[in-house]
Write a protein that holds these residues in place. Sequence first.
Motif, PDB file in Angstrom:
ATOM      1  N   TRP A   1      47.470 -18.898 182.311  1.00 29.42           N
ATOM      2  CA  TRP A   1      47.160 -19.830 183.392  1.00 29.42           C
ATOM      3  C   TRP A   1      46.029 -19.282 184.264  1.00 29.42           C
ATOM      4  CZ3 TRP A   1      46.733 -19.729 188.597  1.00 29.42           C
ATOM      5  CH2 TRP A   1      46.621 -20.961 189.239  1.00 29.42           C
ATOM      6  N   ALA A   2      46.064 -17.985 184.555  1.00 24.21           N
ATOM      7  CA  ALA A   2      45.013 -17.376 185.372  1.00 24.21           C
ATOM      8  C   ALA A   2      43.665 -17.492 184.675  1.00 24.21           C
ATOM      9  CB  ALA A   2      45.348 -15.908 185.647  1.00 24.21           C
ATOM     10  N   ALA A   3      43.632 -17.261 183.364  1.00 25.83           N
ATOM     11  CA  ALA A   3      42.382 -17.375 182.609  1.00 25.83           C
ATOM     12  C   ALA A   3      41.875 -18.816 182.609  1.00 25.83           C
ATOM     13  CB  ALA A   3      42.593 -16.884 181.186  1.00 25.83           C
ATOM     14  N   HIS A   4      42.796 -19.779 182.530  1.00 28.93           N
ATOM     15  CA  HIS A   4      42.396 -21.186 182.578  1.00 28.93           C
ATOM     16  C   HIS A   4      41.858 -21.559 183.962  1.00 28.93           C
ATOM     17  CE1 HIS A   4      42.540 -25.532 182.130  1.00 28.93           C
ATOM     18  NE2 HIS A   4      43.269 -25.595 183.240  1.00 28.93           N
ATOM     19  N   HIS A   5      42.537 -21.080 185.011  1.00 31.20           N
ATOM     20  CA  HIS A   5      42.130 -21.429 186.374  1.00 31.20           C
ATOM     21  C   HIS A   5      40.750 -20.877 186.716  1.00 31.20           C
ATOM     22  CE1 HIS A   5      42.636 -22.475 190.592  1.00 31.20           C
ATOM     23  NE2 HIS A   5      42.287 -21.238 190.920  1.00 31.20           N
ATOM     24  N   VAL A   6      40.451 -19.675 186.250  1.00 31.24           N
ATOM     25  CA  VAL A   6      39.179 -19.023 186.601  1.00 31.24           C
ATOM     26  C   VAL A   6      38.076 -19.371 185.603  1.00 31.24           C
ATOM     27  CG1 VAL A   6      38.028 -16.808 186.954  1.00 31.24           C
ATOM     28  CG2 VAL A   6      40.359 -17.156 187.808  1.00 31.24           C
ATOM     29  N   PHE A   7      38.401 -19.286 184.295  1.00 31.14           N
ATOM     30  CA  PHE A   7      37.362 -19.443 183.270  1.00 31.14           C
ATOM     31  C   PHE A   7      37.445 -20.769 182.519  1.00 31.14           C
ATOM     32  CE2 PHE A   7      38.319 -14.790 183.416  1.00 31.14           C
ATOM     33  CZ  PHE A   7      37.119 -14.385 184.004  1.00 31.14           C
ATOM     34  N   ARG A   8      38.460 -21.573 182.800  1.00 34.59           N
ATOM     35  CA  ARG A   8      38.679 -22.853 182.127  1.00 34.59           C
ATOM     36  C   ARG A   8      38.961 -22.683 180.637  1.00 34.59           C
ATOM     37  NH1 ARG A   8      40.515 -25.568 186.124  1.00 34.59           N
ATOM     38  NH2 ARG A   8      39.137 -25.476 187.937  1.00 34.59           N
ATOM     39  N   TRP A   9      39.559 -21.554 180.277  1.00 32.33           N
ATOM     40  CA  TRP A   9      39.953 -21.345 178.888  1.00 32.33           C
ATOM     41  C   TRP A   9      41.197 -22.172 178.587  1.00 32.33           C
ATOM     42  CZ3 TRP A   9      39.597 -15.244 178.682  1.00 32.33           C
ATOM     43  CH2 TRP A   9      38.248 -14.881 178.761  1.00 32.33           C
ATOM     44  N   ASP A  10      41.352 -22.539 177.333  1.00 28.12           N
ATOM     45  CA  ASP A  10      42.515 -23.309 176.916  1.00 28.12           C
ATOM     46  C   ASP A  10      43.771 -22.430 177.022  1.00 28.12           C
ATOM     47  OD1 ASP A  10      44.530 -24.198 174.701  1.00 28.12           O
ATOM     48  OD2 ASP A  10      43.234 -25.944 175.038  1.00 28.12           O
ATOM     49  N   ILE A  11      44.762 -22.895 177.777  1.00 32.97           N
ATOM     50  CA  ILE A  11      45.966 -22.087 178.015  1.00 32.97           C
ATOM     51  C   ILE A  11      46.707 -21.791 176.713  1.00 32.97           C
ATOM     52  CG2 ILE A  11      48.253 -22.070 179.072  1.00 32.97           C
ATOM     53  CD1 ILE A  11      47.176 -23.565 181.410  1.00 32.97           C
ATOM     54  N   MET A  12      46.879 -22.799 175.867  1.00 32.58           N
ATOM     55  CA  MET A  12      47.667 -22.608 174.647  1.00 32.58           C
ATOM     56  C   MET A  12      46.977 -21.650 173.683  1.00 32.58           C
ATOM     57  SD  MET A  12      50.444 -23.019 173.152  1.00 32.58           S
ATOM     58  CE  MET A  12      51.113 -24.131 174.366  1.00 32.58           C
ATOM     59  N   VAL A  13      45.668 -21.781 173.549  1.00 29.16           N
ATOM     60  CA  VAL A  13      44.934 -20.863 172.665  1.00 29.16           C
ATOM     61  C   VAL A  13      45.046 -19.432 173.185  1.00 29.16           C
ATOM     62  CG1 VAL A  13      42.646 -20.210 171.809  1.00 29.16           C
ATOM     63  CG2 VAL A  13      43.329 -22.621 171.846  1.00 29.16           C
ATOM     64  N   PHE A  14      44.880 -19.270 174.504  1.00 27.03           N
ATOM     65  CA  PHE A  14      44.996 -17.923 175.087  1.00 27.03           C
ATOM     66  C   PHE A  14      46.407 -17.379 174.903  1.00 27.03           C
ATOM     67  CE2 PHE A  14      45.785 -14.728 178.237  1.00 27.03           C
ATOM     68  CZ  PHE A  14      44.588 -14.031 178.328  1.00 27.03           C
ATOM     69  N   PHE A  15      47.416 -18.226 175.133  1.00 25.78           N
ATOM     70  CA  PHE A  15      48.809 -17.806 174.989  1.00 25.78           C
ATOM     71  C   PHE A  15      49.079 -17.281 173.588  1.00 25.78           C
ATOM     72  CE2 PHE A  15      53.122 -18.868 173.598  1.00 25.78           C
ATOM     73  CZ  PHE A  15      53.886 -18.213 174.547  1.00 25.78           C
ATOM     74  N   LEU A  16      48.640 -18.026 172.579  1.00 26.89           N
ATOM     75  CA  LEU A  16      48.885 -17.624 171.199  1.00 26.89           C
ATOM     76  C   LEU A  16      48.136 -16.337 170.844  1.00 26.89           C
ATOM     77  CD1 LEU A  16      48.763 -21.132 169.461  1.00 26.89           C
ATOM     78  CD2 LEU A  16      50.789 -19.735 169.923  1.00 26.89           C
ATOM     79  N   CYS A  17      46.883 -16.223 171.293  1.00 21.56           N
ATOM     80  CA  CYS A  17      46.096 -15.023 170.999  1.00 21.56           C
ATOM     81  C   CYS A  17      46.683 -13.795 171.702  1.00 21.56           C
ATOM     82  CB  CYS A  17      44.642 -15.226 171.426  1.00 21.56           C
ATOM     83  SG  CYS A  17      43.741 -16.411 170.407  1.00 21.56           S
ATOM     84  N   HIS A  18      47.130 -13.993 172.936  1.00 18.87           N
ATOM     85  CA  HIS A  18      47.703 -12.880 173.694  1.00 18.87           C
ATOM     86  C   HIS A  18      49.018 -12.425 173.059  1.00 18.87           C
ATOM     87  CE1 HIS A  18      49.545 -10.809 177.228  1.00 18.87           C
ATOM     88  NE2 HIS A  18      48.293 -10.434 177.419  1.00 18.87           N
ATOM     89  N   CYS A  19      49.844 -13.369 172.640  1.00 20.03           N
ATOM     90  CA  CYS A  19      51.108 -13.020 171.972  1.00 20.03           C
ATOM     91  C   CYS A  19      50.842 -12.293 170.655  1.00 20.03           C
ATOM     92  CB  CYS A  19      51.935 -14.274 171.711  1.00 20.03           C
ATOM     93  SG  CYS A  19      52.675 -14.999 173.202  1.00 20.03           S
ATOM     94  N   LEU A  20      49.805 -12.715 169.927  1.00 21.00           N
ATOM     95  CA  LEU A  20      49.461 -12.058 168.667  1.00 21.00           C
ATOM     96  C   LEU A  20      49.017 -10.618 168.911  1.00 21.00           C
ATOM     97  CD1 LEU A  20      49.008 -12.138 165.609  1.00 21.00           C
ATOM     98  CD2 LEU A  20      46.701 -13.055 166.064  1.00 21.00           C
ATOM     99  N   ALA A  21      48.186 -10.412 169.933  1.00 23.22           N
ATOM    100  CA  ALA A  21      47.739  -9.052 170.257  1.00 23.22           C
ATOM    101  C   ALA A  21      48.929  -8.179 170.653  1.00 23.22           C
ATOM    102  CB  ALA A  21      46.709  -9.108 171.384  1.00 23.22           C
ATOM    103  N   TRP A  22      49.862  -8.754 171.408  1.00 24.32           N
ATOM    104  CA  TRP A  22      51.075  -8.045 171.833  1.00 24.32           C
ATOM    105  C   TRP A  22      51.924  -7.674 170.611  1.00 24.32           C
ATOM    106  CZ3 TRP A  22      52.639  -8.448 177.355  1.00 24.32           C
ATOM    107  CH2 TRP A  22      53.835  -7.780 177.650  1.00 24.32           C
ATOM    108  N   PHE A  23      52.087  -8.641 169.716  1.00 17.09           N
ATOM    109  CA  PHE A  23      52.860  -8.469 168.488  1.00 17.09           C
ATOM    110  C   PHE A  23      52.303  -7.317 167.649  1.00 17.09           C
ATOM    111  CE2 PHE A  23      53.075  -9.580 163.932  1.00 17.09           C
ATOM    112  CZ  PHE A  23      54.439  -9.703 163.737  1.00 17.09           C
ATOM    113  N   ILE A  24      50.991  -7.251 167.520  1.00 20.32           N
ATOM    114  CA  ILE A  24      50.341  -6.205 166.721  1.00 20.32           C
ATOM    115  C   ILE A  24      50.485  -4.838 167.392  1.00 20.32           C
ATOM    116  CG2 ILE A  24      48.118  -5.365 165.856  1.00 20.32           C
ATOM    117  CD1 ILE A  24      47.329  -8.341 165.492  1.00 20.32           C
TER     118      ILE A  24
END
Length: 393
Positions: free
Chosen positions: A304-327
């Motif tokens: 949400w913070a990335a979307h609010h500041v940079f207008r990034w897609d929340i769902m795409v960021f969520f999935l990418c962040h979870c994947l990085a965490w998973f790895i």
Amino acid sequence: MALLDLALQGFSIFGFGLFIVLWFMHLVSIIYVRLHLNRKTTEKVPYSKLAGVSLLKPLKGVDPNLINNLETFFELDYPKYEILLCVQDHDDPAIDVCKKLLGKYPNVDARLFIGGKKVGINPKINNLMPAYEGARYELVWICDSGIRVKPDTLTDMANQMTEKVGLVHGLPYVADRQGFAATLEQVYFGTSHPRSYISANVAGIKCVTGMSCLMRKEILDQAGGLIAFAQYIAEDYFMAKAIADRGWKFSMATQVAMQNSGSYSIAQFQSRMIRWGKLRINMLPATIIEPVSECFVASLIIGWAAHHVFRWDIMVFFLCHCLAWFISDYIQLRGVQGGPPSFSKLDYAVAWFIRESMTIQIFLSALWDPTISWRAGRYRLRCGGTAEEILDV
């Protein structure tokens, strides 16, 4: 509108701060594990001059792995130690297991204490009191019944007990066992738990579990002995605090505290996590913010913070962040294991997802009810870590 904008800006700052803190924790724990764990013991004290150790072993009941776990302590390669086996109830089947090992290893300095001594509400302390009072050596090693060790485990711990160190503890982990419940436990103790446990200790926060702790007996005696901690359920936290308050340092063993209980299930894992959560909330109310440190909640906040500041897609960021965490969690798990885990990557993925999905339910369950069931008793927790036993009418 100005207040709303200010609130949104503050939440965005919180999200980015959370991102920095959590990934710093990931990095610190992964590096620490790679540099410190599963390394050959460095001899800091000549073998013959290692301090004597009194091993206090609290026992209750028998599980399929108990005799094998206990036997590893009779086979320790250490110059001077005693095994003090502690059983509370006179009809406990663990007594027969102890007697069998005492007969098998007559040359090992070992004694059996039956009956305990009622000094407070903590059943573990009550069980250990007679053995503690009869301990002969300067170092006391309190180690749970479900732990198994290698022949050089105690040598490793004693070598960490340098001049300014008052407590040596092992990072809790889980042995390879069969079934999905075992995989779930191993994933938790190889990912989420070491991340918070190690990063806290590196940051100077005294985070210790009592599964395997080697302590200077003189420091515990200065704090009042074991009886001083009998009013707490989480006696390990308060023993560690007493040692730290007296200016002593902590050290972590290079070997993990290997849990190898023969009794385990998903329900038991959940109950254990809920009990630990209740203890943390009552001892340290600030831990009520724990859910924001878990993958799914943290990813939503940061997304949400990335979307609010940079207008990034929340769902795409969520999935990418979870994947990085998973790895990164898998890298952490391999480090704690000392190599690839015994289960497949698919098993890891399923167990990881289920464990992460449990976190909110576990937290809410811990928050909802301040009572816990432990061993044969039920207790009502009080703020600050004390408790009262709930007696059946």
